[in-house]
Structure formats: C-alpha cells, structure tokens
Design an enzyme around this catalytic site. Structure first.
Site, PDB file in Angstrom:
ATOM      1  N   CYS A   1       0.838  -1.206   0.000  1.00  0.00           N
ATOM      2  CA  CYS A   1       0.000   0.000   0.000  1.00  0.00           C
ATOM      3  C   CYS A   1       0.871   1.253   0.000  1.00  0.00           C
ATOM      4  O   CYS A   1       1.382   1.654   1.047  1.00  0.00           O
ATOM      5  CB  CYS A   1      -0.920  -0.029   1.226  1.00  0.00           C
ATOM      6  SG  CYS A   1      -2.010   1.395   1.309  1.00  0.00           S
TER       7      CYS A   1
ATOM      8  N   CYS B   1      -0.431   4.131   2.088  1.00  0.00           N
ATOM      9  CA  CYS B   1      -0.295   3.919   3.539  1.00  0.00           C
ATOM     10  C   CYS B   1       1.158   4.123   3.978  1.00  0.00           C
ATOM     11  O   CYS B   1       1.419   4.722   5.011  1.00  0.00           O
ATOM     12  CB  CYS B   1      -0.683   2.500   3.950  1.00  0.00           C
ATOM     13  SG  CYS B   1      -2.218   1.889   3.264  1.00  0.00           S
ATOM     14  N   ASP B   2       2.100   3.568   3.225  1.00  0.00           N
ATOM     15  CA  ASP B   2       3.485   3.463   3.703  1.00  0.00           C
ATOM     16  C   ASP B   2       4.487   4.354   2.967  1.00  0.00           C
ATOM     17  O   ASP B   2       5.652   4.430   3.372  1.00  0.00           O
ATOM     18  CB  ASP B   2       3.965   1.996   3.558  1.00  0.00           C
ATOM     19  CG  ASP B   2       3.115   1.044   4.393  1.00  0.00           C
ATOM     20  OD1 ASP B   2       2.580   1.486   5.420  1.00  0.00           O
ATOM     21  OD2 ASP B   2       2.987  -0.133   4.008  1.00  0.00           O
TER      22      ASP B   2
END
Ligand code: NAP
Length: 304
Positions: free
Chosen positions: A132, A135-136
């Site tokens: 992701c 997300c990261d």
C-alpha cells in the site's frame, strides 16, 4: 433472532459493530481468528488514520475491538460456511459452530493483496515490503523504491511515490502496461520513474530491512541487482467474497457491487470495506463503510 450478524472483524466490521450497538441493535461479529483488525494487523505504522499519527496496526485493531466490546458487541470465532437469505425478515448464517438467525447481515470479510510468492517477500513484509503506497509511502521519502506490476494501482503507486522518493523503478513482467493510457503517459513523463520491462522479481533481499531486489529479464535471461530500500507490490488484490459470489451481485474481479450506502443486490445484506466496489481501499474508508452499512441497515430493518 439477532438484529445483525457482521462477518469479519477488520476496520469495516468493527466500526459496523460500534454503530450497531450505538443504534441499540443486537450485534454478533463472526471472525475467523480471535484477533481483530484484518489487514492492519500486518501494518507496522499506520500514520494515515486521522488523529492517531504513527499508531501501530495491531494497536489500532485492538482499540477498535475494545471499543465494540465496551459497547456490548458479541464476538464468535468461527468460519462462515454458508449464508442463506431465507426470507425478507430472516437471514441464516451457518458457521463451523452452528446456525445463527438474524434480521440482516453486514459482509465485511475484506480482501487480501495478491502476493508475488518470492523469497524475502514474507519475511521482509513491513520492513520495506509493502502492499500500500498511500499507507506506507511517507516512510520512503528521499529513498529508492520499486513498484511491481503494470495495472492502474502500480501506475498510481509509482506516481504517488515519485513525489517523495528519489527514484522509483516500475518493474513489469511484459513490454506493455495494463493500466489506463492517461496514467501511462504521466508515468512516462515523470523523470524519477524508470521502467524496467519484461522482468520478474527473483527475490527480495536484506538483513532486517529491504536492501536489494534481484530481478530477471524473461526475454534475455539477464539477472540484475537493484540496491533499494522499499518494494511496493501492486499485482492485484483478491476480495474475500468466495462465500457470496453466487448470492450477491459481484463484478468481474469478485468485488461486491455496492456504492457508499453499502446496499447489495440482496435486501438485508450489506457490504462494507475492501470487498465492495470502491476507488480507495484504506482503513478510514473501511471504517466509513461500517458506519454507512449500519445506517442503511437501520433504515431496512425498521421498514420491513
Ligand atoms: P490489475 O489491473 O489486475 O493489474 C495487476 C498487474 O499486476 C498487471 O499488470 C499484471 O501483469 C501484474 N501481475 C499480476 N500477477 C503478477 C505476478 N505474479 N508477477 C508480476 N506481475 C503480476 O490490478 P490492480 O492494478 O490492483 O487494479 C485492480 C482493479 O482496480 C483494476 O480493474 C483496475 O482498473 C482498478 N483500479 C482503477 C483505478 C482507477 O480507475 N483510478 C485505480 C486503481 C485500480 P499483466 O498486465 O501482465 O497481467
């Protein structure tokens, strides 16, 4: 008869449980393992859930669960083996423990990222291997990363990462990308994205953190080592909808067709989180679905 059975205990299912209890409904959450949180359990730092910067995925999953339990939601660990839309007023959920009757169901089984299945992928997950980018990605500012895949998600991830990373390799197994032409053009026009065609990952290497990617050109059989810090795998995701594909309307990828109301093709069955058709699959959008599903469900059970 229970008011609602929620299948799955990721952010969508747990938020649905919280909203159901606050609405005065009797809710049972059925989860495969006695460990709530879904995919976020594998996320080291979440960092994009509002108000909780840097919270660990495990900690966030547990706090969602504690919140639902505090409000009185019931939990059962079991595998759901069948769902029967018996009548408009009654649905049956069959599990490895027995049969439950309820007025309505929220499907929140989530999705899993398709894995590459190469050495290092599992052991370095969360240590530089991610599924992701949104997300990261922030953890890789100024670093060199690779994105694996050639679909829309891989292209969007590469473009997103290129904004903060020094260099992004986009590694695709063919010589033509699958993703939208408009995204392809943006990728070609971005100077810090380098495309590596006709290549597959052999292994992801590193001691505790990702350090090196071993790739092989499938046309020339040439092997290359790429020193880098992050590998974003974007080779598709698999919605966990096998159980209901014959019951509710799904798209060709297996996602349950439902908009933000979470209403499915079967009255009384609602779909929340990553398993429904939607453009952005994140914790915050899954949680929003849990709230919307219960709002739609309340309207449903008080009108039938
Ligand atoms: P996808 O379209 O299925 O693409 C997966 C990519 O991964 C393909 O390029 C595929 O290669 C590659 N791949 C699959 N298995 C692989 C393996 N074992 N090793 C190496 N490469 C592998 O999946 P997605 O990008 O996750 O998108 C999912 C769906 O969401 C798609 O329908 C997409 O259009 C949609 N979506 C839309 C938008 C948007 O409209 N903005 C944004 C995101 C996603 P091949 O090309 O060779 O098969």
């Amino acid at each position: 008869m229970l008011d609602v059975i929620i299948i799955g205990s990721g952010p969508a299912g747990l938020t649905a449980a919280i909203y159901a209890m606050r609405a005065g409904l009797q809710a049972l959450v059925i989860e495969k393992q006695p460990m709530s949180g879904g995919q976020i359990l594998n996320t080291v730092d979440v960092d994009n859930y509002p108000g909780l910067p840097g919270i660990g995925g495990f900690e966030l999953g547990m706090s969602f669960r504690e919140h639902a339990e505090k409000l009185g939601a019931q939990f059962e660990t079991a595998e759901v083996t069948a769902i029967e839309a018996a009548t408009e007023k009654e649905k049956i959920v069959v599990t490895t423990n027995g049969r439950h009757s309820c007025r309505a169901i929220v499907l929140a089984m989530g999705a899993t990222h398709r894995m590459l299945g190469v050495p290092g992928e599992e052991t370095l997950r969360g240590m530089g291997v991610s599924y992701c980018a949104t997300c990261d990605g922030a953890f890789f500012r100024g670093k060199t990363v690779a994105v694996i895949g050639g679909g829309d998600v891989a292209l969007e991830d590469a473009l997103f990462l290129a904004r903060g990373c020094e260099k992004v390799y986009l590694i695709h197994r063919r010589d033509e990308l699958r993703g939208a032409r408009s995204l392809q053009q943006k990728v070609f026009d971005t100077p810090n994205i380098e495309l590596i065609w006709d290549s597959v990952v052999e292994s992801i290497d590193g001691e505790g953190m990702v350090q090196m990617l071993q790739i092989r050109n499938i046309k020339t059989e040439e092997h290359t080592q790429l020193p880098l810090q992050g590998v974003f795998i974007a080779v598709g995701i698999l919605p966990d909808t096998g159980l209901v594909r014959e019951l509710v309307d799904c798209d060709e990828g297996g996602y349950i067709r439902a908009d933000e109301t979470c209403v499915t093709s079967i009255p009384g069955i609602f779909a929340a989180g990553d398993l429904r058709t939607k453009p952005l699959r994140q914790i915050v959008t899954a949680a929003a679905d849990g709230a919307n599903a219960i709002t739609s469900l309340e309207n449903y059970i008080y009108t039938i």
